[in-house]
Design an enzyme around this catalytic site. Sequence first.
Site, PDB file in Angstrom:
ATOM      1  N   ARG A 135     -65.227  22.728 -38.870  1.00  0.00           N
ATOM      2  CA  ARG A 135     -65.477  24.048 -39.445  1.00  0.00           C
ATOM      3  C   ARG A 135     -66.666  23.941 -40.390  1.00  0.00           C
ATOM      4  O   ARG A 135     -67.132  22.836 -40.684  1.00  0.00           O
ATOM      5  CB  ARG A 135     -64.244  24.568 -40.174  1.00  0.00           C
ATOM      6  CG  ARG A 135     -63.836  23.738 -41.374  1.00  0.00           C
ATOM      7  CD  ARG A 135     -62.664  24.363 -42.126  1.00  0.00           C
ATOM      8  NE  ARG A 135     -62.236  23.501 -43.207  1.00  0.00           N
ATOM      9  CZ  ARG A 135     -61.192  23.743 -43.986  1.00  0.00           C
ATOM     10  NH1 ARG A 135     -60.473  24.827 -43.809  1.00  0.00           N
ATOM     11  NH2 ARG A 135     -60.861  22.918 -44.960  1.00  0.00           N
ATOM     12  N   ASN A 179     -65.448  31.012 -47.038  1.00  0.00           N
ATOM     13  CA  ASN A 179     -64.309  30.248 -47.553  1.00  0.00           C
ATOM     14  C   ASN A 179     -64.835  28.962 -48.165  1.00  0.00           C
ATOM     15  O   ASN A 179     -65.614  28.242 -47.545  1.00  0.00           O
ATOM     16  CB  ASN A 179     -63.326  29.876 -46.434  1.00  0.00           C
ATOM     17  CG  ASN A 179     -62.033  29.301 -46.988  1.00  0.00           C
ATOM     18  OD1 ASN A 179     -61.317  30.002 -47.696  1.00  0.00           O
ATOM     19  ND2 ASN A 179     -61.749  28.043 -46.712  1.00  0.00           N
ATOM     20  N   GLU A 180     -64.468  28.705 -49.385  1.00  0.00           N
ATOM     21  CA  GLU A 180     -64.821  27.450 -50.043  1.00  0.00           C
ATOM     22  C   GLU A 180     -66.247  27.023 -49.696  1.00  0.00           C
ATOM     23  O   GLU A 180     -66.475  25.952 -49.105  1.00  0.00           O
ATOM     24  CB  GLU A 180     -63.840  26.346 -49.675  1.00  0.00           C
ATOM     25  CG  GLU A 180     -62.458  26.569 -50.241  1.00  0.00           C
ATOM     26  CD  GLU A 180     -61.563  25.335 -50.163  1.00  0.00           C
ATOM     27  OE1 GLU A 180     -61.833  24.461 -49.326  1.00  0.00           O
ATOM     28  OE2 GLU A 180     -60.599  25.267 -50.943  1.00  0.00           O
ATOM     29  N   GLU A 201     -55.544  29.411 -53.608  1.00  0.00           N
ATOM     30  CA  GLU A 201     -54.828  28.422 -52.799  1.00  0.00           C
ATOM     31  C   GLU A 201     -54.368  27.266 -53.670  1.00  0.00           C
ATOM     32  O   GLU A 201     -55.113  26.801 -54.536  1.00  0.00           O
ATOM     33  CB  GLU A 201     -55.772  27.785 -51.767  1.00  0.00           C
ATOM     34  CG  GLU A 201     -56.171  28.635 -50.610  1.00  0.00           C
ATOM     35  CD  GLU A 201     -57.116  27.853 -49.689  1.00  0.00           C
ATOM     36  OE1 GLU A 201     -57.019  26.624 -49.624  1.00  0.00           O
ATOM     37  OE2 GLU A 201     -57.957  28.488 -49.056  1.00  0.00           O
ATOM     38  N   TRP A 234     -55.161  15.618 -46.599  1.00  0.00           N
ATOM     39  CA  TRP A 234     -56.530  15.095 -46.614  1.00  0.00           C
ATOM     40  C   TRP A 234     -56.765  14.060 -47.708  1.00  0.00           C
ATOM     41  O   TRP A 234     -57.895  13.614 -47.902  1.00  0.00           O
ATOM     42  CB  TRP A 234     -57.537  16.251 -46.741  1.00  0.00           C
ATOM     43  CG  TRP A 234     -57.189  17.275 -47.786  1.00  0.00           C
ATOM     44  CD1 TRP A 234     -56.549  18.458 -47.573  1.00  0.00           C
ATOM     45  CD2 TRP A 234     -57.437  17.212 -49.197  1.00  0.00           C
ATOM     46  NE1 TRP A 234     -56.388  19.144 -48.763  1.00  0.00           N
ATOM     47  CE2 TRP A 234     -56.933  18.403 -49.780  1.00  0.00           C
ATOM     48  CE3 TRP A 234     -58.054  16.287 -50.030  1.00  0.00           C
ATOM     49  CZ2 TRP A 234     -57.004  18.684 -51.143  1.00  0.00           C
ATOM     50  CZ3 TRP A 234     -58.131  16.558 -51.394  1.00  0.00           C
ATOM     51  CH2 TRP A 234     -57.615  17.742 -51.937  1.00  0.00           C
ATOM     52  N   GLU A 267     -54.733  20.582 -39.437  1.00  0.00           N
ATOM     53  CA  GLU A 267     -53.964  20.643 -40.675  1.00  0.00           C
ATOM     54  C   GLU A 267     -52.446  20.720 -40.429  1.00  0.00           C
ATOM     55  O   GLU A 267     -51.706  21.239 -41.259  1.00  0.00           O
ATOM     56  CB  GLU A 267     -54.476  21.799 -41.536  1.00  0.00           C
ATOM     57  CG  GLU A 267     -55.905  21.529 -41.962  1.00  0.00           C
ATOM     58  CD  GLU A 267     -56.485  22.520 -42.944  1.00  0.00           C
ATOM     59  OE1 GLU A 267     -57.132  22.077 -43.912  1.00  0.00           O
ATOM     60  OE2 GLU A 267     -56.302  23.722 -42.733  1.00  0.00           O
TER      61      GLU A 267
END
Length: 669
Positions: A112, A150-151, A309, A317, A357
């Site tokens: 990603r 995202n992030e 989150e 991870w 994940e």
Amino acid sequence: MSRWPSTPGLAWGADYNPEQWPDEVWDADVDLMRRAGVTLVSVGIFSWALVEPEEGRYDFALFDRVLDRLHAAGIGVDLATMTAAPPPWLTTRHPDVLPVLADGTRLSPGSRQSYCPSSPVYRERATALARAVAEHYRDHPALVAWHVGNEYGCHVARCYCDRSAEAFRAWLRERHGDLDALNEAWGTAFWSQHVTDWDQVLPPRATPTFGNPGQLLDFDRFSSDALLELFTAERDVLREVTPDVPITTNFMVGWTFAELDYWSWAREVDFVSNDHYTRSESPDRHVELAMAADLTRGLAGGRPWLLMEHSTSAVNWQERNIAKLPGELRRNSLQHTARGADGALFFQWRQSRAGAERYHSAMLPHAGPDTKVFREVCETGAGFARLAEVAGSTVRADVAIVFDWQSLWASRQPAHPTRDFSYQQLVSDLYAPLWAAGITVDFVPPSGDLSAYRLVVVPGLCAVTDADARRITEHVEAGGTALVTWASGLTDERGHVRLGGYPGAFRDLLGVWTEEFHPLRADERVLLDDGGEVAVWTEHLHPRGAEVIASYADGPLPGVPAVTRATRGAGAAWYLACGLRGEGLRRLVTTVAEQAGATPAGTPADGVELVRRHGRRGDRAVSWLFALNHTSADVELDVAGVDLLSGDPVSGRTTLRAGDVAVIREEEV
Ligand code: GLA
């Protein structure tokens, strides 16, 4: 700008990824969400390939059904722009979207965030998707906030491709003007690096040995700005289509990520949100959590923020992914709330059965609802509902720590006096004694307003502008206290050493000068004459007006001052010139805080956290004391008010059970 999603009370929920599951699971999801007290979910973060299966053809049917069901259940949606993971068709058709490492390796798709921040194609397709999503959902009643990307930078914070080189040059022209100024700023007279044409200016790609420090620091700044530009491009589209829907993107304030200068990012969001994951093997993970929450509140300018989150239990991870102990997810959630979060969400709602994940915990584990995790999720969700009145209240602090991502970047460059310096470690080491003493800390940028604080702590602020150094000096002259540490004031913002003795920018304020650094060997320890123990760093310091508080008893500099205090105007400036640790550091920090007049939130027992939020109920000023017992023993507290979590009135001595949390509404006088 400050705008908050229209959710009632404190938000509670998760990332929700229904696209990983068949339709029939969604009804069960919504029922279980209700049981868990979920009020807000983030939807669609990694759904680009599904909603735009081929360029320009959008299909939102799946999410239409999902949003309708969530709305019917009274659950708000923080809807993603869906741009966080470019789809395979995009990177196949335009391989130059893929990012390039410093050594020239172009990364492959299949994970990603596989995009170059400066790729015009990525930006064009991402903003087009953001527009399509915004136009499609602009009037959907479930929509309460936008979640952009995202992030940012989580996996690709720096790209070294030719596109990035071009963008870097444009950024440098803007910052420095012409090549003469660039040559001067980067000190290119050293090692024959003088450039005579913009084409010769490159990102700091792999080089035979150390790169140019000015180039490295500018590239870090540029890279943060390049991603920020990408965020604002999507944000501006959303603002145009839905001017009233608040916009955020989830930051990663915490130990494991430091690639973006969030002070500049925080100015661009409507509300600050953060993702925080504890380092599961660390016994002090709750202290680091508190620090990250305080720093996030600083980014939010003291206003409430959202924990976008965290994890209910293990992540997947870290090297060893330790499951959370019973009570830990509840304590973590309430700890963020204690420090200003108006809600806590998790990654993710339902634990995945496929994909990278699978082994990351979720609100609803693989084993289903009859589990420790789900029971604790429901219990904590119910607690959050009882805390609704806390929403909108704020935290006050007498102490500020100056935090600077740019100094962090400068200090991690190669070819420094020691490899054992860690900016984050130093900040944490100074934060921990304040946390233990129940003294609440705000974080401020180097250019921040210091006037509200009795004590300003300046750890390792190595690359500092004249103006920022002056502001800290003026704060002391006006009656404040500063505690400045080693590795501060060494260079200007270009990384040029300030001559005439260290710590350059703070020499006069501190009434000292240092002629030479004496870093210590890996396991070397030095003692101070007051018993304090020092690791990593000593320096050959001379007082010039400052009073000596402690000196080295042994090591390379016996008799040389290691801690000093100077009176400046109406205030005091302390200098910690060495890597003081443990009990010695705790003693020093608490003494300085006490002398500065910083008030603790109470007198916490060891391992117990006390912090207060302040606000109003009707026309009365109220405060809420959060007491969190991080130990495995019951402790006694002296409190008066109502514990909102248990509903019980408390007055005088009360027991806070091992691992438990109380939130006590106190009337303010
Ligand atoms: C980040 C991401 C999520 C997920 C979690 C795992 O927070 O935003 O998508 O990968 O990490 O901890």
